[in-house]
Design an enzyme around this catalytic site. Structure first.
Site, PDB file in Angstrom:
ATOM      1  N   ALA A 129     -34.227 -16.427 -33.490  1.00 18.79           N
ATOM      2  CA  ALA A 129     -34.287 -17.380 -33.592  1.00 18.79           C
ATOM      3  C   ALA A 129     -35.465 -18.554 -32.617  1.00 18.79           C
ATOM      4  O   ALA A 129     -35.303 -18.387 -32.169  1.00 18.79           O
ATOM      5  CB  ALA A 129     -33.362 -18.238 -34.144  1.00 18.79           C
ATOM      6  N   GLY A 140     -31.013 -13.618  -1.989  1.00 21.20           N
ATOM      7  CA  GLY A 140     -30.410 -14.691  -2.720  1.00 21.20           C
ATOM      8  C   GLY A 140     -28.598 -14.008  -2.532  1.00 21.20           C
ATOM      9  O   GLY A 140     -28.229 -13.299  -1.838  1.00 21.20           O
ATOM     10  N   GLY A 141     -27.411 -15.774  -2.019  1.00 24.70           N
ATOM     11  CA  GLY A 141     -26.741 -15.528  -1.372  1.00 24.70           C
ATOM     12  C   GLY A 141     -25.416 -15.900  -2.377  1.00 24.70           C
ATOM     13  O   GLY A 141     -24.725 -16.649  -1.860  1.00 24.70           O
ATOM     14  N   GLY A 142     -25.622 -16.050  -3.638  1.00 22.34           N
ATOM     15  CA  GLY A 142     -24.820 -16.702  -4.893  1.00 22.34           C
ATOM     16  C   GLY A 142     -23.602 -15.692  -4.935  1.00 22.34           C
ATOM     17  O   GLY A 142     -23.839 -14.284  -4.125  1.00 22.34           O
ATOM     18  N   ALA A 143     -23.500 -15.792  -6.170  1.00 26.38           N
ATOM     19  CA  ALA A 143     -22.247 -15.537  -6.488  1.00 26.38           C
ATOM     20  C   ALA A 143     -22.514 -14.061  -7.002  1.00 26.38           C
ATOM     21  O   ALA A 143     -21.979 -12.715  -6.197  1.00 26.38           O
ATOM     22  CB  ALA A 143     -20.892 -15.669  -7.323  1.00 26.38           C
ATOM     23  N   VAL A 144     -23.228 -13.818  -8.283  1.00 27.33           N
ATOM     24  CA  VAL A 144     -24.024 -12.784  -8.198  1.00 27.33           C
ATOM     25  C   VAL A 144     -24.808 -11.427  -6.865  1.00 27.33           C
ATOM     26  O   VAL A 144     -24.168 -10.538  -7.167  1.00 27.33           O
ATOM     27  CB  VAL A 144     -25.281 -12.827  -9.564  1.00 27.33           C
ATOM     28  CG1 VAL A 144     -25.808 -11.910  -9.757  1.00 27.33           C
ATOM     29  CG2 VAL A 144     -24.602 -13.740  -9.983  1.00 27.33           C
ATOM     30  N   GLY A 146     -30.954 -16.319  -8.561  1.00 21.24           N
ATOM     31  CA  GLY A 146     -29.957 -17.848 -10.017  1.00 21.24           C
ATOM     32  C   GLY A 146     -31.522 -17.143 -10.331  1.00 21.24           C
ATOM     33  O   GLY A 146     -32.316 -16.710 -11.022  1.00 21.24           O
ATOM     34  N   HIS A 201       9.349 -16.055  -2.572  1.00 25.13           N
ATOM     35  CA  HIS A 201       8.701 -15.515  -1.598  1.00 25.13           C
ATOM     36  C   HIS A 201       9.482 -13.996  -1.586  1.00 25.13           C
ATOM     37  O   HIS A 201      10.565 -13.493  -2.040  1.00 25.13           O
ATOM     38  CB  HIS A 201      10.250 -16.352  -0.010  1.00 25.13           C
ATOM     39  CG  HIS A 201      10.141 -15.239   0.993  1.00 25.13           C
ATOM     40  ND1 HIS A 201       8.674 -15.759   2.119  1.00 25.13           N
ATOM     41  CD2 HIS A 201      10.777 -15.106   2.038  1.00 25.13           C
ATOM     42  CE1 HIS A 201       8.994 -14.773   2.558  1.00 25.13           C
ATOM     43  NE2 HIS A 201       9.617 -14.019   3.301  1.00 25.13           N
TER      44      HIS A 201
END
Ligand SMILES: Cc1cc2nc3c(=O)[nH]c(=O)nc-3n(C[C@H](O)[C@H](O)[C@H](O)COP(=O)(O)OP(=O)(O)OC[C@H]3O[C@@H](n4cnc5c(N)ncnc54)[C@H](O)[C@@H]3O)c2cc1C
Length: 421
Positions: free
Chosen positions: A67, A129-133, A219, A393
């Site tokens: 779109a 990169g050192g992010g989550a992905v 990112g 526990h």
């Protein structure tokens, strides 16, 4: 879902190989990478099929087309049609940006999408990169015998998370044989024989890492290019659609939700933002607003990292008066049974009332454990209340009672000037 399916496979292999810890003799734990990928593909096809069915059998018309806005009331579709709307919600997600690293395009690289489609693991991989992905992918491939190097620009991985939580994960990744460089400056990428080389600066020295493949994981950016938003008057900043807490854009009948507008690329937030926008369109008389107090983030590495609410960097930036206490997994019954000694839990609370302001967990099942603090924070519970809540526990969850007890005692005794780190 695709990365999580793969990470689970990697964890099963990792655990099997570590079987001697529990007195098992697993022998060599080999793998068939094609089958690892095939299981993930089958599961994703199943989930996607179910979703597609829900959409096409829903109480609305489902159109599959690209779109582009013609003006604030009309979109042109790639199937030639033009649709008119009284309201619009833009939810076009995010995309990997064109890399700015010199030479990377000519050298060739993988994005996470392409990495998820590989039919064999690369022999070696440089993760930018050192992010989550980046870290999830790094650990997945490393656990399938790829020699992995992570290059992160910031001083530690997972920028935005407490530095010691990130350090705990970094330590665990290094012990698994992943090379992690932080505080770096990327210089260039180039071809070297049959491999690829990344040149970067670290500790004032120029370094180079050669690998079979490069994963670009620096990112994502909002996916708003080519959408014709300039013809609608919707305000966009740095590619991101600007919305208010009602998810409304600068054009009153247009709303946005998900990665194209959110600073947090997380599924459950995208869903909630969509629901808030949909609600506000349908019922303008009972407006809803987004509340980011309970912002949750999870990294599905092992150890997992999970945070909710107030984080260390945020507490510092906003100078939030609070007290905090930690408890390590290497002194906790259930995690010792599991030989999951890395990491800790941390609670942040209001100095006088004890209301829980944030939780941080790096350790086994952190993504599950954090939800106890999400529930507590949703009901504005205090550390005093959490400390006396029953916990079975031995469970991982009972670890939260230790920092809760410590903080409750400190508030009772008026010792609220120092944090126990
Ligand atoms: C490798 C990876 C792992 C991740 N892991 C997690 C995780 O564990 N947990 C988590 O919460 N989040 C995770 N995320 C982030 C998560 O995927 C996103 O936050 C989420 O998908 C955002 O949803 P969305 O609806 O905004 O966008 P998307 O899911 O990207 O959907 C956007 C849709 O819009 C369509 N579209 C785009 N442009 C147009 C157009 N012009 N016309 C018509 N349609 C268009 C696209 O085709 C797409 O279907 C991960 C992301 C990546 C890349």
């Amino acid at each position: 879902m695709p990365t999580k399916a793969l990470l689970y496979a990697a964890e099963v292999r990792h655990l099997a190989r570590a079987g001697a810890t529990w007195g098992l003799r697993p022998g060599k734990v080999g793998f068939d990478f094609e089958r690892v990928m095939a299981r993930k593909d089958a599961q994703i096809a199943d989930f996607a099929g179910y979703r597609r069915k829900q959409l096409s059998e829903g109480a609305f018309e489902f159109v599959r087309a690209q779109a582009t806005f013609l003006d604030p009331e009309r979109v042109a579709l790639s199937d030639g049609r033009v649709l008119r709307g009284r309201h619009f919600m833009v939810a076009t997600g995010s995309r990997v940006p064109a890399p700015s690293l010199a030479g990377l395009v000519e050298t060739g690289y993988l994005t996470s999408d392409e990495a998820l489609g590989l039919r064999r693991p690369p022999r070696s991989l440089v993760v930018l990169g050192g992010g989550a992905v980046a870290l999830e992918m790094a650990q997945f491939f490393a656990r399938f015998d790829t020699r992995v190097t992570v290059i992160q620009r910031s001083a530690h991985v997972l920028r935005g998370v407490d530095a010691d939580a990130a350090a705990a994960l970094e330590g665990a990744l290094r012990r698994e044989g992943i090379r992690v460089y932080t505080g770096t400056r990327l210089i260039e990428a180039k071809r070297s024989g049959r491999g690829k080389t990344v040149v970067f600066e670290h500790d004032g020295k120029r370094r180079r890492v050669e690998a079979e493949e490069i994963l670009f994981a620096l990112g994502r950016v909002p996916n708003t290019e080519g959408l014709g938003l300039e013809r609608t008057g919707v305000k966009v900043e740095g590619g991101r659609i600007v919305t208010d807490a009602a998810m409304r854009t600068s054009v009153p009948h247009m709303y946005a939700a998900g990665d194209c507008t959110s600073p947090h690329e997380v599924v459950h937030l995208a869903v909630t933002q969509g629901e808030v926008a949909g609600h506000n369109i349908a019922r303008p008389g009972e407006p809803r607003r987004m509340d980011y107090r309970l912002l949750v983030q999870v990294v599905f590495t092992e150890p997992q990292v999970a945070v909710v609410g107030l984080t260390g960097p945020e507490a510092e930036r906003l100078a939030v008066e609070h007290i905090e206490a930690n408890y390590p997994f290497n002194d906790h019954g259930k995690s010792l049974i599991m030989e999951a000694r890395d990491g800790f839990v941390r609670l942040r609370a209001h100095r006088t009332t004890g209301e829980i302001l944030g939780g941080c967990c790096v350790g086994p099942q952190a993504g599950e454990l954090i939800h106890e603090i999400v529930a507590a924070m949703a009901k504005r519970m205090t550390v005093q209340e959490l400390a006396v809540m029953p916990h079975y526990h031995p469970t991982l969850a009972e670890i939260w009672t230790y920092p809760a007890e410590e903080l409750a005692e400190r508030i009772r005794d008026g010792v609220t000037t120092e944090n126990s780190r």
